[in-house]
Structures are given as C-alpha cells and as structure tokens.
Enzyme design. Sequence first.
Site, short mmCIF file in Angstrom:
data_model
loop_
_atom_site.label_atom_id
_atom_site.label_comp_id
_atom_site.label_asym_id
_atom_site.label_seq_id
_atom_site.Cartn_x
_atom_site.Cartn_y
_atom_site.Cartn_z
N LYS A 144 18.19 -7.35 27.42
CA LYS A 144 17.40 -7.67 26.23
C LYS A 144 17.20 -6.35 25.50
O LYS A 144 16.15 -5.71 25.58
CB LYS A 144 16.09 -8.35 26.62
CG LYS A 144 15.49 -9.13 25.46
CD LYS A 144 14.45 -10.12 25.93
CE LYS A 144 13.66 -10.69 24.76
NZ LYS A 144 14.44 -11.44 23.78
N1 PMP Z 1 19.02 -15.45 23.79
C1 PMP Z 1 18.48 -14.50 23.00
C2 PMP Z 1 19.38 -13.63 22.21
C3 PMP Z 1 17.08 -14.35 22.94
O1 PMP Z 1 16.54 -13.41 22.15
C4 PMP Z 1 16.26 -15.20 23.70
C5 PMP Z 1 14.77 -15.05 23.63
N2 PMP Z 1 14.30 -14.10 24.55
C6 PMP Z 1 16.87 -16.17 24.51
C7 PMP Z 1 18.26 -16.26 24.53
C8 PMP Z 1 16.04 -17.05 25.39
O2 PMP Z 1 15.56 -16.30 26.47
P1 PMP Z 1 14.18 -16.66 27.17
O3 PMP Z 1 14.24 -18.12 27.45
O4 PMP Z 1 14.17 -15.87 28.42
O5 PMP Z 1 13.10 -16.31 26.21
#
Ligand code: PMP
Length: 306
Positions: free
Chosen positions: A159
């Site tokens: 991330k």
């Molecule tokens: N893909 C991206 C690019 C994101 O920014 C997010 C949000 N964090 C997600 C998928 C979904 O991840 P999560 O369910 O862990 O928030």
Amino acid sequence: MNEAKYIWMDGEFVEWKDAKVHILTHTLHYGNGIFEGTKAYRTHDGRCAIFRLDEHTKRLYNSAKMLLLDIPFSIEEMKKAQVELLQKNELFNGAYIRPLVYLGYGVMGIYHKKCPVNASIAAWEWGAYLGEEGMKNGVRVKISSFNKPSNNSTMGKAKASANYLNSQMAKFEAVEAGYDEALLKDTDGYIAEASGECLFIIRDGVVITPPNDNSLESITQSTVIELAKDLGYEVVRKRVTREEIYIADEAFFTGTAAEVTPIRDVDSRIIGCGSRGPITEKLQSAYFDVVQGKNEKYTKYLTYIN
Ligand code: PMP
C-alpha cells in the site's frame, strides 16, 4: 474534512493544525511512503471498535518491508497509538484511521538508506467513500485507459503512496467522464482492481472475485469472501475480463472506505437490475453486521476502544 483534535507524529500527540513536515521531506519529492486505511465503527452496544486492526497494521509492516522502510516503532506500539489516538480525539462514533510512514528530512537524492523514517497516524470522521446514494443504488464505473503497472515495474501488494499516482490518474479520468470510479486492468487485460477497491461479480449465484495477482491483498475482500461462504454461496477466485463484468448479474466493490458498494453500470452497460442486486444487498448487510459487532463469529476482528 472533519478535523480532529490530535494527530500522532513519531510518538507524540500534536494538535491537528501543527501536524506539519519540512518542504524537503524526502517522500514529497520521490514518493516512497506507505500507508494504511483502517476503519472504526460504533458498535451495536454503543461502544466503538477498530475493524481488523491486527491485519491492517501487519499489512503496514509488510508494505514497509517491500519498500525498504524501517519503521522506528514496533507493531504493538503502532496498534496502541491507533487506539489511543481515537480515545484522545473522542472519536467514539467511528472514524477512518490513516497511518502513514514516510521518509523525512535530512537526505536528498534517490538513495534513501540514510534518510530518517517517520511515522504518523491521523483519524477523522469520514462518511461513505463513494456516497450514500451509491451504497443504495450503485455507482457508475469506467474501465480505465490506465493499466495497473506490471509486477516487473511496481509492487501492487504494497500500500505504497507511489502506487496511487496510477489510481489517481484513473480516478480523475473516470470522474471527469461522468463516472464514479475506475477499474484498472493488468497488463494481460484482466481486471486487477479499482482505484481504491476490489471487484466482485455475481454470475448464476456464484460469487467471483479476481486473485490478488497484481493488486493489494484486500482485507475487506477477504472478509466478504468469508461472509459469502457463511451464507452458502460458492466463491470462485479467478481472473475476470471486461465482458464478464458487462454480462454479470450483479457487481460490487469492496474496500475499507468503500465497504460494500454496488455497481450500477460499467462503460454504459447496465449491470443486472441496474441497482443494488439481491446477493450484493445480503453481503452488504452481513458486512455491516460484522463491523458493528452484531455477528458473534467475527467479534474476533474487533478491537474495542471503549
Ligand atoms: N485496492 C486498492 C488500490 C485500495 O486502495 C484498496 C483500499 N485500501 C483496496 C484495494 C481494498 O483494500 P482493503 O479492503 O484492505 O481496504
């Protein structure tokens, strides 16, 4: 933006307005930072709990490892700081939590080994990411002209702030064209993820979501997979092409901020009934039950802060 009182910066709680960095902060120039997006909810018994704090914090450390950032705090310290920040800000009605790890001030040039690593956590009240109307009736989606960069170029499982340049370009393009969100394909032409969410489609009662071959290992996606199985649905993880979405019975996004958001149309093809589909509605409602502590099986995912 709903300002809170304090932001946690490198172990101290500083006032919101004083939470500043120097203009020569390394990450501002070269983009190597990592962050998390975590949510706390008011629970059905009137308390407040952070949803899947362990998994989000673990992912922060995984992202840091991938990006060669040595976080100067332990996982336990970062978890404790998130709990204390919500308590100090009295965010007992729920909040979005944004830990950020970045390269600080003192070194210029790309080689960052000697650059200090800083950590911060902000939290504030944030409503439905894709809008209340979208939660009920679905959002409009465009398949982006931007691809997710290949696994040879970037690390989609981190991330990483830098990964969001791509997301930002895709989102801007989609919104300016009259859509709510962008879906990005990988370099093989299969759907990877949206600018900030994962994709699910439903075909003939089967719940389908792409593997994380080239995308973030989403925590909401894994929660919704568990819930779909609990509800007796077959869940298939397979690569999905754009035309499979066009002819799906239902489609929706998952993400910490987006929660479970139905998709109404994709590239002007109406999906199913053109609104929130019945299986989407069940999963959405099951998800809210879990985050609000109404489902005993999943209270293990909640860290109560009061
Ligand atoms: N893909 C991206 C690019 C994101 O920014 C997010 C949000 N964090 C997600 C998928 C979904 O991840 P999560 O369910 O862990 O928030």
